[in-house]
Write an enzyme that holds these catalytic residues in place. Structure first.
Site, PDB file in Angstrom:
ATOM      1  N   LYS A  82       9.619  58.120  -1.765  1.00  0.00           N
ATOM      2  CA  LYS A  82       8.341  57.409  -1.847  1.00  0.00           C
ATOM      3  C   LYS A  82       7.654  57.851  -3.133  1.00  0.00           C
ATOM      4  O   LYS A  82       7.685  59.052  -3.484  1.00  0.00           O
ATOM      5  CB  LYS A  82       7.489  57.793  -0.628  1.00  0.00           C
ATOM      6  CG  LYS A  82       6.154  57.064  -0.536  1.00  0.00           C
ATOM      7  CD  LYS A  82       5.379  57.470   0.714  1.00  0.00           C
ATOM      8  CE  LYS A  82       4.166  56.592   0.955  1.00  0.00           C
ATOM      9  NZ  LYS A  82       3.419  56.981   2.172  1.00  0.00           N
ATOM     10  N   SER A 157       2.299  52.869   5.054  1.00  0.00           N
ATOM     11  CA  SER A 157       2.296  52.719   3.614  1.00  0.00           C
ATOM     12  C   SER A 157       3.648  52.982   2.962  1.00  0.00           C
ATOM     13  O   SER A 157       3.866  52.574   1.826  1.00  0.00           O
ATOM     14  CB  SER A 157       1.265  53.670   3.004  1.00  0.00           C
ATOM     15  OG  SER A 157       1.643  55.028   3.243  1.00  0.00           O
ATOM     16  N   SER A 181       2.233  56.088   8.637  1.00  0.00           N
ATOM     17  CA  SER A 181       2.963  55.496   7.506  1.00  0.00           C
ATOM     18  C   SER A 181       4.461  55.727   7.433  1.00  0.00           C
ATOM     19  O   SER A 181       5.114  55.185   6.544  1.00  0.00           O
ATOM     20  CB  SER A 181       2.343  55.951   6.195  1.00  0.00           C
ATOM     21  OG  SER A 181       1.193  55.203   5.953  1.00  0.00           O
TER      22      SER A 181
HETATM   23  N1  GLN Z   1      -2.229  52.758   7.678  1.00  0.00           N
HETATM   24  C1  GLN Z   1      -2.988  53.968   7.734  1.00  0.00           C
HETATM   25  C2  GLN Z   1      -4.056  53.960   6.689  1.00  0.00           C
HETATM   26  O1  GLN Z   1      -4.159  53.008   6.003  1.00  0.00           O
HETATM   27  C3  GLN Z   1      -2.069  55.163   7.622  1.00  0.00           C
HETATM   28  C4  GLN Z   1      -1.652  55.474   6.240  1.00  0.00           C
HETATM   29  C5  GLN Z   1      -0.717  56.628   6.145  1.00  0.00           C
HETATM   30  O2  GLN Z   1      -0.210  57.138   7.150  1.00  0.00           O
HETATM   31  N2  GLN Z   1      -0.526  57.075   4.918  1.00  0.00           N
HETATM   32  O3  GLN Z   1      -4.769  54.895   6.530  1.00  0.00           O
END
Ligand code: GLN
Length: 467
Positions: A82, A157, A181
């Site tokens: 990532k 994400s 995420s």
């Molecule tokens: N979708 C969640 C957010 O937008 C989690 C993001 C993540 O785990 N990095 O905060």
């Protein structure tokens, strides 16, 4: 050539001289060239480094044969990172225009560990900018698409990492899970995703989102592969003081008990998701696991608590990107990062701190207690990951609140710092992936892996490739 789909297959093929590491790399790169324009899983391809690493693997195998695997447990395993993981000499953007041309001077601990274990880095994957998002559409570069059906989101994400595994652009990929995420994109792409216990894997060298929630994990095609990667990434490095070499949390007795949390099957849960999760639970029941209903009564507050604690920490962590030391200026932040900086600054401001941040911290303790009480009685919890299957691209992109609700079943695990393992469990009638998550007490990864392996063995799970 037919690319191997698991670590075991890869290493057996290398050992039996069925293929060379250099050939595998060439094949992955060809697949990426051919298919990734339609998916956008990658932001940077590290072709030169990949061929260098492959040549090293082939030399090692030539010189030491099978002994090489005891010294390098992930020898020959292709890896996608990532773009939140710092890589020395390779651009690292966090999916944001702020770091569009940032080239780190050092690598994250996990990157170094994976490199030393013999992996071959293929490239850096696309993600929602700063890991803010649940669909992959919030990348400042381009949205990632679901390899199974490109009109749908891959989840976020860690969108590119999950998509890269589903599309067979790499064998394993890393991610971060601050509110879901890893588990949610794994679920949407039909692959396995591990969110380890907070404090099991070092965060050193990984661009911080919300420091009390960030956990560093990975994607693979089977639970056994996820286990093998965790064996390498976990443990102290002396550079992240939250990490400890804890001894694994053991199950209470040989007959495992799994809790089904009532609150995770509330109104609004998609029928196909619900059915698939119950089917998975019954597979484990047939394997001799006892299913019991449990209650996590503060679940309904988890999303509100998360959207106070997380932006508060985001507003602090993003303070360092001032355009003076490195990166572009603050006007390069996108709308979502600005929204979170403002929300976070607001809940921390004097006059509002007690009403929002402090209150949220108190409710966070309640959520932690919910899990502790449940785990007095059960060894793990089985639940859906996301209330719906993958949604369409654009469906929630202009509605931040709707997008935040996509994490309603994952954020509590982050608030409590417990591990979670997302496992695929089939497809919807429309052909989109379904799955479930196993949650356990802190440092119970071992239990989650063995449950997941039992599930995959008893369903005779064969990984499938989307493209
Ligand atoms: N979708 C969640 C957010 O937008 C989690 C993001 C993540 O785990 N990095 O905060």
């Amino acid at each position: 050539m037919n690319l191997p789909l698991t670590i075991k297959e890869t290493q057996a093929g290398l050992m039996g001289k069925k293929f060379k590491a250099a050939e595998i790399v060439r094949e992955y790169l060809e697949r990426i060239k051919k298919h990734d324009q339609g998916i956008n899983a990658f932001l940077t391809i590290s072709e030169e480094q990949a061929f260098e690493a492959a040549a090293k693997v082939d030399r090692l195998l030539e010189n030491s044969g099978k002994d090489a695997f005891s010294q390098y447990p992930l020898l020959g395993v292709s890896l996608a990172l990532k773009d939140l993981f710092l890589t020395k000499g390779i651009r690292t953007t966090a999916g944001s225009k702020v770091l569009e041309s940032y080239v780190p001077a050092y690598s994250a601990t996990v990157v170094t560990k994976l490199e030393k274990a013999g992996t071959i880095l293929i490239g850096k994957t696309n993600c929602d900018a700063w890991a803010h998002g649940a669909s992959g559409e919030n990348s400042d570069f381009r949205p990632t698409k679901n390899p199974w059906q490109p009109e749908f989101v891959p989840g976020g994400s860690s969108s590119g990492s999950a998509a890269a595994i589903a599309a067979n652009f790499s064998l394993i990929a890393t991610g971060t899970d601050t509110g879901g995420s890893i588990r949610q994109p794994a679920n949407f792409c039909g692959v396995v995703g591990l969110k380890p216990t907070y404090g099991a894997v070092s965060r050193y060298g990984i661009i911080a989102m919300a420091s009390s929630l960030d956990s560093v994990g990975h994607f693979a095609r089977t639970v056994n592969d996820a286990r093998r990667v965790f064996e390498v990434t976990k443990g102290e490095d002396g550079l992240d003081s939250t990490v400890k070499n804890a001894s694994p949390q053991k199950p209470k007795s040989s007959k495992l008990r799994i809790g089904i949390p009532r609150e995770y099957f509330a109104q609004g849960l998609d029928k196909e998701v619900e059915k698939s999760v119950f089917t998975a639970a019954h597979v484990l029941e047939k394997e001799g696991v006892e299913l019991v209903e449990v209650s996590l009564p503060h679940t309904k507050y988890a999303i509100s608590v998360y959207y106070i604690v997380q932006p508060a920490e985001v507003s602090s962590n993003l303070g360092r990107y001032d355009g003076i030391r490195y990166g572009n200026g603050r006007n390069s932040f996108g709308a979502e990062a600005k929204r979170r900086i403002m929300l976070g600054s607001y809940v921390l401001s004097s006059g509002y701190y007690d009403a929002y941040y402090l209150k949220a911290m108190k409710v966070r303790s309640k959520i932690i207690q919910d899990f502790e009480q449940a785990f007095d009685n059960v060894d793990a919890i089985l639940a859906p990951v996301s209330p719906t299957p993958p949604f369409a691209l654009g469906e929630k992109a202009d509605n931040p609140l709707q997008m935040y609700l996509a994490d309603i079943l994952t954020v509590a695990g982050n608030l409590a710092g417990i591990p979670g393992l997302a496992i695929p469990s089939g497809f919807t009638k429309k052909g989109l992936p379904l799955g479930f998550q196993l949650l356990g007490p802190r440092f119970s990864e071992e239990t989650l892996f063995s449950l997941g392996e039992r599930y995959q063995q008893s369903t005779d799970y064969q990984p499938k490739v989307a493209i």
